[in-house]
Enzyme design. Structure first.
Site, PDB file in Angstrom:
ATOM      1  N   HIS A 110       0.812  -1.230   0.000  1.00 14.66           N
ATOM      2  CA  HIS A 110       0.000   0.000   0.000  1.00 14.66           C
ATOM      3  C   HIS A 110       0.835   1.267   0.000  1.00 14.66           C
ATOM      4  O   HIS A 110       0.324   2.347  -0.240  1.00 14.66           O
ATOM      5  CB  HIS A 110      -0.920   0.003   1.231  1.00 14.66           C
ATOM      6  N   HIS A 133      -7.049   4.896   5.281  1.00 13.08           N
ATOM      7  CA  HIS A 133      -6.562   3.728   4.533  1.00 13.08           C
ATOM      8  C   HIS A 133      -5.048   3.876   4.382  1.00 13.08           C
ATOM      9  O   HIS A 133      -4.546   4.971   4.103  1.00 13.08           O
ATOM     10  CB  HIS A 133      -7.239   3.647   3.159  1.00 13.08           C
ATOM     11  N   GLU A 185      -2.971   3.282   2.120  1.00 15.49           N
ATOM     12  CA  GLU A 185      -2.466   3.894   0.876  1.00 15.49           C
ATOM     13  C   GLU A 185      -2.620   5.416   0.921  1.00 15.49           C
ATOM     14  O   GLU A 185      -1.731   6.163   0.499  1.00 15.49           O
ATOM     15  CB  GLU A 185      -3.190   3.317  -0.345  1.00 15.49           C
ATOM     16  N   SER A 219     -10.153  -4.640   2.655  1.00 11.75           N
ATOM     17  CA  SER A 219      -9.638  -4.472   1.294  1.00 11.75           C
ATOM     18  C   SER A 219     -10.518  -3.476   0.552  1.00 11.75           C
ATOM     19  O   SER A 219     -11.680  -3.758   0.250  1.00 11.75           O
ATOM     20  CB  SER A 219      -9.638  -5.822   0.578  1.00 11.75           C
ATOM     21  N   SER A 220      -9.944  -2.321   0.245  1.00 12.79           N
ATOM     22  CA  SER A 220     -10.712  -1.253  -0.395  1.00 12.79           C
ATOM     23  C   SER A 220     -11.272  -1.707  -1.737  1.00 12.79           C
ATOM     24  O   SER A 220     -12.455  -1.551  -2.023  1.00 12.79           O
ATOM     25  CB  SER A 220      -9.805  -0.025  -0.580  1.00 12.79           C
TER      26      SER A 220
END
Ligand code: SF4
Length: 316
Positions: free
Chosen positions: A79, A129, A131, A228-229
């Site tokens: 990520h 998140h 990322e 998990s996006s």
């Protein structure tokens, strides 16, 4: 007892992407090269099955670098990480390997390039998140503004409306992001965007396959993790594309058979961090209960592969 008939639509592409595949291989190589334990900052990819498998081989998953000893190698997840993380590892003279997906690194470089040109960055992403945290952390704290919805765009407070650029998380809903970009362009006509979408090929292709598959299905299952996006976006895309029941399952045990009573068709796909073995497990669970006729719903073919370094060494 005869099993009822069921048409099983299988989305393609689905499951592992090139960035996930590379990140897992990097952990495996590190274990081979340095032996256990090898530390991994954050789940290498968002999938419990994958993480548990690597843990069994000697990987130790932690959330922060401060949890790692100085004398063991540490790997940064696919990520991406804020710049402060490799700096801290360097300051402690640690061996570290960055398994950030090259498509996430591309967004990091883009953000830095815009900042170097004097532009303020707006990031479209999900707060918290990893990322998003990693991309925002490429620049000093407070320099990147985060928007999650078109309403956020209306409220965002910028330095100079004529000196702006936007970047996005790679795993967003293509359609939701288009709405947010439209809101940004309407409010800030001079805003600069990426040459090509920051949303990656894997996210785009998996959503496209679901859009084609969903209207055909009485129900749809997305194999993927709750954190998990890209998997969660597939559920939303399926529901929006007309499938009355779209659910995330981590594996066959999670299937709610009661909710599926009376269906004559099921659609199956998987997020970019879900291994094929779990998809097959779900398919087999249906085959045990139904007389299944399978149909592939293929909307793209993928041949993307990211190089895994031949020798692991930390960046200079
Ligand atoms: S989902 Fe896209 S950005 Fe994320 S690891 Fe896979 S290819 Fe890279």
């Amino acid at each position: 007892m005869t099993k009822p008939p069921l048409t099983l639509y299988l989305a393609a592409p689905r499951g592992f992407c090139a960035g996930v595949d590379r990140a897992i291989k990097i952990v495996e190589m590190a274990l081979k090269k340095w032996g256990a334990p090898v530390y991994v900052r954050h789940e290498i990819v968002h999938n419990k099955f994958v993480v548990d498998g690597l843990r069994d081989k000697g990987a130790v998953f932690v959330e922060e670098l401060s949890e790692c000893p100085d004398d063991r190698p540490v790997i940064f997840s696919a990520h991406g990480v804020p710049k402060s993380v490799p700096s801290a590892a360097q300051a402690r003279n640690m061996i570290y390997v960055d398994a950030t997906c090259p498509l996430v690194s591309k967004v990091h470089i883009e953000a830095q390039r815009h900042a170097d040109a004097g532009l303020q960055i707006i990031m479209i992403g999900h707060a918290g998140h990893p990322e998003t945290v990693g991309t925002m952390g490429q620049l000093p704290e407070g320099d990147v503004l985060l928007v999650e919805t078109p309403d956020d765009v209306a409220a965002v407070d910028v330095r100079d409306e004529t000196r702006l650029a936007y970047v996005t998380q790679t795993t967003l809903s293509v359609d939701d992001t288009a709405d947010i970009v439209a809101a940004l362009q309407a409010r800030f006509p001079a805003i600069i965007g990426p040459h090509k979408e920051d949303i990656c090929y894997a996210t785009t292709n998996r959503q496209e396959a679901v859009k084609t598959m969903a209207p055909k299905c009485d129900a749809m299952l997305v194999v993927g993790a709750p954190n998990s996006s890209n998997s969660k976006r597939l559920v939303e895309v399926g529901a929006r594309a007309g499938c009355g029941y779209a659910q995330l399952v981590q594996r066959a045990d999670d299937i709610d058979w009661r909710a599926l009573e009376g269906i004559s068709s099921i659609g199956i796909t998987a997020g970019a961090s879900a291994p094929e073995v779990l998809i097959n497990e779900v398919i087999d669970a249906f085959k045990a209960r139904y007389t299944v006729t399978s149909e592939l719903v293929e909307t793209a073919q993928e041949n993307v592969e990211f190089k895994v370094p031949r020798v692991l060494r930390q960046p200079a």
